[in-house]
Design a protein around this motif. Structure first.
Motif, PDB file in Angstrom:
ATOM      1  N   THR A  71      -0.843  35.962  92.265  1.00 29.22           N
ATOM      2  CA  THR A  71      -0.808  34.858  93.087  1.00 29.22           C
ATOM      3  C   THR A  71      -2.197  34.138  92.911  1.00 29.22           C
ATOM      4  OG1 THR A  71       0.351  35.536  95.061  1.00 29.22           O
ATOM      5  CG2 THR A  71      -1.128  33.793  95.612  1.00 29.22           C
ATOM      6  N   VAL A 123       3.612  16.942  95.273  1.00 29.16           N
ATOM      7  CA  VAL A 123       3.413  18.413  94.897  1.00 29.16           C
ATOM      8  C   VAL A 123       2.254  18.276  93.503  1.00 29.16           C
ATOM      9  CG1 VAL A 123       3.996  20.785  94.075  1.00 29.16           C
ATOM     10  CG2 VAL A 123       5.455  19.144  95.575  1.00 29.16           C
ATOM     11  N   ASN A 124       1.110  19.119  93.893  1.00 29.34           N
ATOM     12  CA  ASN A 124       0.035  19.218  92.657  1.00 29.34           C
ATOM     13  C   ASN A 124       0.385  20.694  92.022  1.00 29.34           C
ATOM     14  OD1 ASN A 124      -1.543  17.042  93.040  1.00 29.34           O
ATOM     15  ND2 ASN A 124      -2.481  17.890  95.020  1.00 29.34           N
ATOM     16  N   GLN A 125       0.423  20.535  90.676  1.00 29.21           N
ATOM     17  CA  GLN A 125       0.787  21.677  89.918  1.00 29.21           C
ATOM     18  C   GLN A 125      -0.731  22.265  89.426  1.00 29.21           C
ATOM     19  OE1 GLN A 125       3.728  22.896  89.381  1.00 29.21           O
ATOM     20  NE2 GLN A 125       4.357  20.922  90.300  1.00 29.21           N
ATOM     21  N   PRO A 126      -0.650  23.652  89.971  1.00 28.79           N
ATOM     22  CA  PRO A 126      -2.029  24.382  89.422  1.00 28.79           C
ATOM     23  C   PRO A 126      -2.082  24.558  88.042  1.00 28.79           C
ATOM     24  CG  PRO A 126      -0.182  25.949  90.033  1.00 28.79           C
ATOM     25  CD  PRO A 126       0.341  24.665  90.321  1.00 28.79           C
ATOM     26  N   ALA A 127      -3.452  24.943  87.608  1.00 32.44           N
ATOM     27  CA  ALA A 127      -4.001  25.444  86.394  1.00 32.44           C
ATOM     28  C   ALA A 127      -3.871  26.808  86.230  1.00 32.44           C
ATOM     29  CB  ALA A 127      -4.999  24.475  85.980  1.00 32.44           C
ATOM     30  N   PRO A 128      -3.007  27.801  86.233  1.00 27.33           N
ATOM     31  CA  PRO A 128      -3.102  29.047  86.091  1.00 27.33           C
ATOM     32  C   PRO A 128      -3.958  29.570  84.968  1.00 27.33           C
ATOM     33  CG  PRO A 128      -0.679  28.325  86.134  1.00 27.33           C
ATOM     34  CD  PRO A 128      -1.499  27.169  85.649  1.00 27.33           C
ATOM     35  N   GLN A 143       4.151  18.200 101.446  1.00 31.96           N
ATOM     36  CA  GLN A 143       4.562  17.304 100.543  1.00 31.96           C
ATOM     37  C   GLN A 143       4.300  15.848 101.059  1.00 31.96           C
ATOM     38  OE1 GLN A 143       8.443  18.667  99.871  1.00 31.96           O
ATOM     39  NE2 GLN A 143       7.961  20.449  98.324  1.00 31.96           N
ATOM     40  N   SER A 150      -1.953  32.629  89.196  1.00 25.51           N
ATOM     41  CA  SER A 150      -1.295  31.404  89.266  1.00 25.51           C
ATOM     42  C   SER A 150      -1.725  30.394  90.090  1.00 25.51           C
ATOM     43  CB  SER A 150       0.146  31.721  90.231  1.00 25.51           C
ATOM     44  OG  SER A 150      -0.071  31.809  91.450  1.00 25.51           O
ATOM     45  N   LEU A 151      -2.892  30.440  90.807  1.00 23.88           N
ATOM     46  CA  LEU A 151      -3.297  29.311  91.531  1.00 23.88           C
ATOM     47  C   LEU A 151      -4.814  28.915  90.804  1.00 23.88           C
ATOM     48  CD1 LEU A 151      -3.288  30.578  95.235  1.00 23.88           C
ATOM     49  CD2 LEU A 151      -1.941  28.392  94.214  1.00 23.88           C
ATOM     50  N   LEU A 181      -3.506  22.588  96.711  1.00 25.84           N
ATOM     51  CA  LEU A 181      -2.142  23.381  96.239  1.00 25.84           C
ATOM     52  C   LEU A 181      -1.708  23.858  97.606  1.00 25.84           C
ATOM     53  CD1 LEU A 181      -3.783  25.061  93.266  1.00 25.84           C
ATOM     54  CD2 LEU A 181      -2.465  22.837  92.892  1.00 25.84           C
ATOM     55  N   ARG A 194       5.448  23.898 103.909  1.00 25.24           N
ATOM     56  CA  ARG A 194       5.718  23.227 102.314  1.00 25.24           C
ATOM     57  C   ARG A 194       5.862  21.659 102.549  1.00 25.24           C
ATOM     58  NH1 ARG A 194       5.782  25.671  97.800  1.00 25.24           N
ATOM     59  NH2 ARG A 194       6.479  27.765  98.787  1.00 25.24           N
TER      60      ARG A 194
END
Length: 281
Positions: free
Chosen positions: A79, A137-142, A41, A82-83, A49, A37
């Protein structure tokens, strides 16, 4: 039907703008579970992701499992959602170890019918080409869609035990030759290999640049190793991770391979340790 396997850095570069692409950074280090992780970053391929092999692509280790048992199907389904992964996603996974870690994610996802590839050469090859890198950090689009997860290619400890009598498959160990031969064992309580197994270290799938060898070269090498074996092959390693690299390499070479004993040596060593303790009482 041939499985999807590898993409090059040039191919991935052209895919980055695709809406259905989900790019996963699966860098993982067994001696430092937080390092993956952290290095993500500090720099990753744009849009990637982070996926945590130890916590998201594995269940909880117990006294009776290997180091990285598969997560429960519902947990993996959550999971994936969420990704942002659904049945129409095109997934690319990379690491910085020649695909040794990324192959675990590939194996878990490809048996769900997901179109998933491993980046040949991983993050190192991307950097070597001077391609863009981003930090943070990229944020996922769940997605609300849930893939119905199952593990049809999983081989269990019970299957391996039964095979001593049934003799339905051949075990193949992906660990380094010294560990296979019971030397320099620093990770598990018992050294050696499962009786009857043969050895093909996963590192032998890579060339000097850390890229997967050509399909033709792999076909020749694997063909020579397996030419006298008529039974299906079940792949294992230390904890069900690098065994997947051998499965990936076989499919990249156009050869059939699917089944992994996920418990692998880390589970088998616990079994041997219990047996030795019982006999010493």
């Amino acid at each position: 039907m041939a499985l999807p396997t590898m993409v090059s850095t040039a191919q991935l570069h052209t895919l980055l703008e695709q809406d259905d692409l989900v790019l996963l950074d699966s860098r993982f280090y067994l001696n430092d579970l937080e390092k993956g992780r952290k290095v993500y970053q500090q720099g990753h391929i744009p849009g990637a992701l982070f996926v945590d092999l130890h916590h998201q692509l594995a269940g909880t280790e117990t006294a009776f499992t290997g180091r990285h048992p598969l997560p429960e199907p519902d947990a993996l389904a959550q999971t994936l959602a969420s990704l942002g992964i659904n049945n129409n996603s095109q997934v690319v996974v990379y690491d910085d170890m020649g695909g040794a870690m990324a192959a675990r994610a590939w194996w878990m996802l490809v048996q769900q019918g997901i179109e998933v590839y491993v980046l040949n050469g991983g993050f190192g090859a991307w950097q070597k080409q001077g391609l863009p890198i981003e930090m943070g950090v990229n944020q996922p689009a769940p997605t609300e869609f849930r893939i119905k997860v199952s593990y049809p290619w999983l081989v269990t400890e019970e299957d391996v035990v039964a095979n001593f009598e049934a003799d339905r498959f051949q075990l193949l160990d992906a660990r380094a030759e010294d560990r296979f031969n019971g030397m320099n064992e620093t990770m598990d309580p018992v050294a050696g290999h499962i009786p009857g197994a043969i050895n093909r270290p996963f590192m032998n799938n890579l060339n000097a640049e850390g890229l997967m060898k050509s399909p033709e070269r792999l076909q020749t090498e694997w063909g020579a190793l397996l030419q006298h074996i008529e039974k299906p092959i079940v792949y294992y390693c230390g904890s069900g991770v690098t065994a997947c690299h051998n499965v990936l390499a076989m499919n990249y070479a156009g050869l059939e391979a699917k089944h992994v004993y996920v418990g692998s040596w880390s589970q088998w060593a616990k079994r041997m340790q219990r047996m030795m303790q019982e006999h010493s009482i």
